[in-house]
Design a protein around this motif. Structure first.
Motif, mmCIF file in Angstrom:
data_model
loop_
_atom_site.group_PDB
_atom_site.id
_atom_site.type_symbol
_atom_site.label_atom_id
_atom_site.label_comp_id
_atom_site.label_asym_id
_atom_site.label_seq_id
_atom_site.Cartn_x
_atom_site.Cartn_y
_atom_site.Cartn_z
ATOM 1 N N ALA A 113 0.828 -1.214 0.000
ATOM 2 C CA ALA A 113 0.000 0.000 0.000
ATOM 3 C C ALA A 113 0.858 1.257 0.000
ATOM 4 N N ARG A 114 1.916 1.255 0.809
ATOM 5 C CA ARG A 114 2.783 2.436 0.849
ATOM 6 C C ARG A 114 3.433 2.681 -0.508
ATOM 7 N N GLU A 115 3.886 1.601 -1.136
ATOM 8 C CA GLU A 115 4.547 1.759 -2.441
ATOM 9 C C GLU A 115 3.552 2.216 -3.512
ATOM 10 N N LEU A 116 2.335 1.711 -3.462
ATOM 11 C CA LEU A 116 1.338 2.124 -4.443
ATOM 12 C C LEU A 116 0.898 3.573 -4.219
ATOM 13 N N CYS A 117 0.774 3.968 -2.960
ATOM 14 C CA CYS A 117 0.408 5.360 -2.662
ATOM 15 C C CYS A 117 1.489 6.338 -3.106
ATOM 16 N N ALA A 118 2.734 5.868 -3.162
ATOM 17 C CA ALA A 118 3.844 6.731 -3.571
ATOM 18 C C ALA A 118 3.908 6.945 -5.077
ATOM 19 N N LEU A 119 3.148 6.172 -5.845
ATOM 20 C CA LEU A 119 3.153 6.330 -7.298
ATOM 21 C C LEU A 119 2.519 7.655 -7.688
ATOM 22 N N GLU A 120 3.151 8.354 -8.616
ATOM 23 C CA GLU A 120 2.592 9.631 -9.058
ATOM 24 C C GLU A 120 1.305 9.427 -9.844
ATOM 25 N N ASP A 121 1.273 8.387 -10.644
ATOM 26 C CA ASP A 121 0.083 8.084 -11.433
ATOM 27 C C ASP A 121 -0.429 6.708 -11.041
ATOM 28 N N ARG A 122 -1.514 6.692 -10.273
ATOM 29 C CA ARG A 122 -2.062 5.431 -9.783
ATOM 30 C C ARG A 122 -3.276 4.971 -10.590
ATOM 31 N N ALA A 123 -3.624 5.697 -11.631
ATOM 32 C CA ALA A 123 -4.871 5.425 -12.354
ATOM 33 C C ALA A 123 -4.932 3.988 -12.884
ATOM 34 N N SER A 124 -3.846 3.537 -13.510
ATOM 35 C CA SER A 124 -3.855 2.195 -14.084
ATOM 36 C C SER A 124 -3.894 1.136 -12.989
ATOM 37 N N VAL A 125 -3.239 1.422 -11.870
ATOM 38 C CA VAL A 125 -3.233 0.504 -10.737
ATOM 39 C C VAL A 125 -4.645 0.358 -10.168
ATOM 40 N N ILE A 126 -5.292 1.496 -9.969
ATOM 41 C CA ILE A 126 -6.647 1.482 -9.419
ATOM 42 C C ILE A 126 -7.605 0.770 -10.367
ATOM 43 N N LYS A 127 -7.437 1.004 -11.658
ATOM 44 C CA LYS A 127 -8.293 0.343 -12.644
ATOM 45 C C LYS A 127 -8.152 -1.174 -12.568
ATOM 46 N N GLU A 128 -6.919 -1.654 -12.455
ATOM 47 C CA GLU A 128 -6.706 -3.103 -12.402
ATOM 48 C C GLU A 128 -7.227 -3.693 -11.100
ATOM 49 N N LEU A 129 -7.076 -2.968 -10.006
ATOM 50 C CA LEU A 129 -7.582 -3.466 -8.727
ATOM 51 C C LEU A 129 -9.109 -3.483 -8.697
ATOM 52 N N ARG A 130 -9.722 -2.495 -9.322
ATOM 53 C CA ARG A 130 -11.189 -2.493 -9.379
ATOM 54 C C ARG A 130 -11.684 -3.653 -10.248
ATOM 55 N N ALA A 131 -10.918 -3.974 -11.291
ATOM 56 C CA ALA A 131 -11.270 -5.136 -12.118
ATOM 57 C C ALA A 131 -11.185 -6.420 -11.290
ATOM 58 N N ALA A 132 -10.177 -6.487 -10.407
ATOM 59 C CA ALA A 132 -10.028 -7.660 -9.537
ATOM 60 C C ALA A 132 -11.200 -7.755 -8.552
ATOM 61 N N VAL A 133 -11.678 -6.596 -8.075
ATOM 62 C CA VAL A 133 -12.853 -6.580 -7.196
ATOM 63 C C VAL A 133 -14.085 -7.053 -7.965
ATOM 64 N N ASP A 134 -14.200 -6.614 -9.212
ATOM 65 C CA ASP A 134 -15.328 -7.058 -10.053
ATOM 66 C C ASP A 134 -15.297 -8.575 -10.244
ATOM 67 N N GLU A 135 -14.090 -9.134 -10.377
ATOM 68 C CA GLU A 135 -13.957 -10.586 -10.507
ATOM 69 C C GLU A 135 -14.434 -11.283 -9.232
ATOM 70 N N MET A 136 -14.159 -10.669 -8.089
ATOM 71 C CA MET A 136 -14.644 -11.232 -6.827
ATOM 72 C C MET A 136 -16.169 -11.232 -6.793
ATOM 73 N N ALA A 137 -16.764 -10.132 -7.262
ATOM 74 C CA ALA A 137 -18.224 -10.043 -7.279
ATOM 75 C C ALA A 137 -18.823 -11.117 -8.187
ATOM 76 N N ALA A 138 -18.199 -11.313 -9.349
ATOM 77 C CA ALA A 138 -18.684 -12.332 -10.281
ATOM 78 C C ALA A 138 -18.532 -13.730 -9.695
ATOM 79 N N ALA A 139 -17.436 -13.940 -8.965
ATOM 80 C CA ALA A 139 -17.163 -15.263 -8.388
ATOM 81 C C ALA A 139 -18.096 -15.596 -7.234
ATOM 82 N N ALA A 140 -18.795 -14.596 -6.715
ATOM 83 C CA ALA A 140 -19.709 -14.829 -5.602
ATOM 84 C C ALA A 140 -20.809 -15.807 -5.971
ATOM 85 N N GLU A 141 -21.053 -15.951 -7.272
ATOM 86 C CA GLU A 141 -22.069 -16.892 -7.739
ATOM 87 C C GLU A 141 -21.494 -18.294 -7.944
ATOM 88 N N ASP A 142 -20.173 -18.409 -7.830
ATOM 89 C CA ASP A 142 -19.506 -19.694 -8.040
ATOM 90 C C ASP A 142 -19.389 -20.463 -6.731
#
Length: 219
Positions: A101-130
């Motif tokens: 978390a500290r290393e990610l917060c230190a990134l000047e541009d976190r947009a791509s990181v946040i996008k990928e993590l939100r995609a991972a959260v979406d995968e968790m939501a989809a897996a809730a039916e599995d």
């Protein structure tokens, strides 16, 4: 170990060790091979339709991952964790993921990181039916992705070395309690904290996440 209750059958004839490893890991993670189960080479090699040498290679890797352990006279069985071990595992996870978390917060541009993590959260939501296996993999993928996105290979390697222990902690808890820790909102909160770039908030969120998860698992 009752052979007729097992579904470890019919592997393809390519990459047999990897397939055996995946099948055994899945059987342990889902409880098909319960903690404390003695692993009999003759039975497993017959069910998996592989040689005992190939089976031993896969079992050595499972032992390195912490999924199985050697007892008296080297007899292998599915590992069983106690409450202290689970709390220790999650303390180490908290330290590693707080570093992420500290290393990610230190990134000047976190947009791509946040996008990928939100995609991972979406995968968790989809897996809730599995089933449980899909939910476990989606949960692990979120936390693994967070470490990977730091670009810190040592951090990622250290986290991955805990994966077997994390899987075993789920088996210790049982389905009902384990699923509580796979709540999508709790993981979305981590991403929200990272998106702010506020290091203190992000590490506090992860610390609370891990402390709460350990408490749920040990009941």
């Amino acid at each position: 170990m009752a052979a007729e209750s097992m579904s470890l059958l019919g592997l393809e004839k390519t990459s047999l060790r990897q397939q055996a490893l995946a099948a055994l890991r899945r059987a342990i993670t889902t409880g098909e091979l319960a903690p404390g189960t003695h692993l009999v080479e003759t039975e497993l090699s017959e069910m998996l339709q592989i040689s005992r040498g190939t089976l031993r290679e896969a079992m050595r890797e499972l032992q390195q991952e912490g999924l199985i352990s050697a007892g008296a006279r080297g007899r292998l069985s599915v590992r069983h964790l106690d409450a202290k071990e689970i709390r220790d595992i999650f303390s180490v996870r908290a330290a590693l993921e707080s570093l992420a978390a500290r290393e990610l917060c230190a990134l000047e541009d976190r947009a791509s990181v946040i996008k990928e993590l939100r995609a991972a959260v979406d995968e968790m939501a989809a897996a809730a039916e599995d089933g449980l296996e899909g939910r476990i993999e989606a949960d692990l993928n979120f936390h693994r992705t967070m470490c990977r996105l730091t670009g810190n290979e040592t951090l990622l390697h250290s986290w991955r070395s805990l994966e077997g222990n994390i899987r075993m902690s789920i088996m210790f808890a049982g389905l009902e309690r384990a699923v509580q820790n796979m709540d999508v909102k709790r993981h979305s909160d981590i991403v929200d904290a990272l998106e702010t770039g506020d290091e203190a908030k992000a590490t506090e969120t992860i610390g609370a996440h891990m402390e709460g998860a350990a408490s749920v698992l040990v009941g």
